[in-house]
Design a protein around this motif. Structure first.
Motif, PDB file in Angstrom:
ATOM      1  N   THR A  19      11.341   9.572  -1.897  1.00 50.15           N
ATOM      2  CA  THR A  19       9.999  10.110  -2.071  1.00 50.15           C
ATOM      3  C   THR A  19       8.965   8.996  -1.981  1.00 50.15           C
ATOM      4  OG1 THR A  19      10.890  11.825  -3.507  1.00 50.15           O
ATOM      5  CG2 THR A  19       8.530  11.449  -3.612  1.00 50.15           C
ATOM      6  N   THR A  20       9.249   7.877  -2.608  1.00 50.70           N
ATOM      7  CA  THR A  20       8.319   6.746  -2.585  1.00 50.70           C
ATOM      8  C   THR A  20       8.162   6.197  -1.176  1.00 50.70           C
ATOM      9  OG1 THR A  20       8.984   6.183  -4.829  1.00 50.70           O
ATOM     10  CG2 THR A  20       7.834   4.490  -3.582  1.00 50.70           C
ATOM     11  N   SER A  21       9.255   6.084  -0.441  1.00 48.67           N
ATOM     12  CA  SER A  21       9.148   5.566   0.923  1.00 48.67           C
ATOM     13  C   SER A  21       8.431   6.560   1.826  1.00 48.67           C
ATOM     14  CB  SER A  21      10.523   5.227   1.487  1.00 48.67           C
ATOM     15  OG  SER A  21      11.305   6.402   1.625  1.00 48.67           O
ATOM     16  N   LYS A  75       6.032   8.573   0.860  1.00 43.89           N
ATOM     17  CA  LYS A  75       4.608   8.416   0.523  1.00 43.89           C
ATOM     18  C   LYS A  75       4.026   7.182   1.203  1.00 43.89           C
ATOM     19  CE  LYS A  75       4.953  10.078  -4.187  1.00 43.89           C
ATOM     20  NZ  LYS A  75       4.636   9.732  -5.566  1.00 43.89           N
ATOM     21  N   ALA A  76       4.779   6.095   1.178  1.00 42.43           N
ATOM     22  CA  ALA A  76       4.291   4.854   1.782  1.00 42.43           C
ATOM     23  C   ALA A  76       4.094   5.015   3.285  1.00 42.43           C
ATOM     24  CB  ALA A  76       5.266   3.712   1.491  1.00 42.43           C
ATOM     25  N   ALA A 109       3.542   7.866   4.920  1.00 43.28           N
ATOM     26  CA  ALA A 109       2.419   8.778   5.142  1.00 43.28           C
ATOM     27  C   ALA A 109       1.084   8.067   4.937  1.00 43.28           C
ATOM     28  CB  ALA A 109       2.533   9.978   4.207  1.00 43.28           C
ATOM     29  N   CYS A 110       1.006   7.241   3.917  1.00 40.93           N
ATOM     30  CA  CYS A 110      -0.237   6.507   3.656  1.00 40.93           C
ATOM     31  C   CYS A 110      -0.528   5.495   4.751  1.00 40.93           C
ATOM     32  CB  CYS A 110      -0.166   5.817   2.300  1.00 40.93           C
ATOM     33  SG  CYS A 110      -0.138   6.989   0.944  1.00 40.93           S
ATOM     34  N   ALA A 161      -5.171   7.443   0.403  1.00 41.37           N
ATOM     35  CA  ALA A 161      -3.842   6.827   0.477  1.00 41.37           C
ATOM     36  C   ALA A 161      -3.457   6.206  -0.861  1.00 41.37           C
ATOM     37  CB  ALA A 161      -3.815   5.784   1.578  1.00 41.37           C
ATOM     38  N   ILE A 167      -2.505   9.003  -3.183  1.00 42.39           N
ATOM     39  CA  ILE A 167      -1.194   9.549  -2.859  1.00 42.39           C
ATOM     40  C   ILE A 167      -0.097   8.647  -3.416  1.00 42.39           C
ATOM     41  CG2 ILE A 167       0.418   9.974  -0.954  1.00 42.39           C
ATOM     42  CD1 ILE A 167      -1.968  11.004   0.650  1.00 42.39           C
ATOM     43  N   ILE A 168      -0.242   7.354  -3.272  1.00 47.05           N
ATOM     44  CA  ILE A 168       0.805   6.436  -3.733  1.00 47.05           C
ATOM     45  C   ILE A 168       0.931   6.437  -5.255  1.00 47.05           C
ATOM     46  CG2 ILE A 168       1.436   3.993  -3.933  1.00 47.05           C
ATOM     47  CD1 ILE A 168       0.398   3.618  -1.108  1.00 47.05           C
ATOM     48  N   LEU A 211       0.416  11.005  -6.945  1.00 50.62           N
ATOM     49  CA  LEU A 211       1.378  12.051  -6.587  1.00 50.62           C
ATOM     50  C   LEU A 211       2.813  11.596  -6.687  1.00 50.62           C
ATOM     51  CD1 LEU A 211      -0.382  13.698  -3.547  1.00 50.62           C
ATOM     52  CD2 LEU A 211      -0.405  14.415  -5.907  1.00 50.62           C
TER      53      LEU A 211
END
Length: 128
Positions: free
Chosen positions: A55-57, A59-60, A62-63, A121, A124-125, A128
C-alpha cells in the motif's frame, strides 16, 4: 507547423515516461524465496506487514506520477507562455508592461496548480 511542435513535445514526453517506466522495473523485482517451507509458514503478521508495504509503495508511485505530470504540464505551459509573451512584446514593444504583467500573473497561477498537486501528493502519503 504549430501542431508539429506540439506533437514533438508530446512524443518527447512519452519517451521520457517510457524510459522512466523501464528504468523503474528493477525496483519491483521480487526476491527469490529461501525455500517452499518458509513460504508456507508465513505468519499473519508478516502478511499484514507485506500488505502495508504494498500500500505504501502504491501511494508513493501514485504521488510521483501525479507530481511528475503536474510539473511536466506546468513546464510546458510556462515555456509556451514565455514564447508567446516574447513574441507579443516583439510585435508591440509599447505594450510590454501590460504583457509582462499579464504573463507574471499567469505564471503565478500555473505555479499554484503545481503546488496544489504537491500538497495533494503529501496528503496522500501521510494521511491516507
Amino acid at each position: 507547423m504549430k501542431t508539429l511542435n506540439i506533437k514533438k513535445i508530446l512524443s518527447a514526453l512519452l519517451v521520457v515516461l517510457a524510459l522512466a517506466a523501464v528504468l523503474a522495473v528493477p525496483a519491483f523485482a521480487e526476491e527469490p524465496a529461501a525455500s517452499a517451507a518458509a513460504a508456507v509458514t508465513q505468519t499473519v503478521e508478516a502478511a499484514e506487514a507485506e500488505a502495508e508495504g504494498l500500500t505504501t509503495s502504491g501511494k508513493a508511485i501514485a504521488c510521483a506520477v501525479a507530481v511528475g505530470i503536474a510539473a511536466a504540464g506546468g513546464a510546458i505551459a510556462m515555456g509556451l507562455l514565455g514564447a508567446k509573451a516574447s513574441e507579443s512584446i516583439a510585435r508591440q514593444p509599447e505594450a510590454d508592461g501590460k504583457i509582462r504583467t499579464s504573463m507574471m500573473l499567469t505564471l503565478v497561477f500555473i505555479e499554484t496548480a503545481i503546488i496544489y498537486a504537491l500538497l495533494v501528493a503529501i496528503l496522500i502519503i501521510f494521511v491516507l
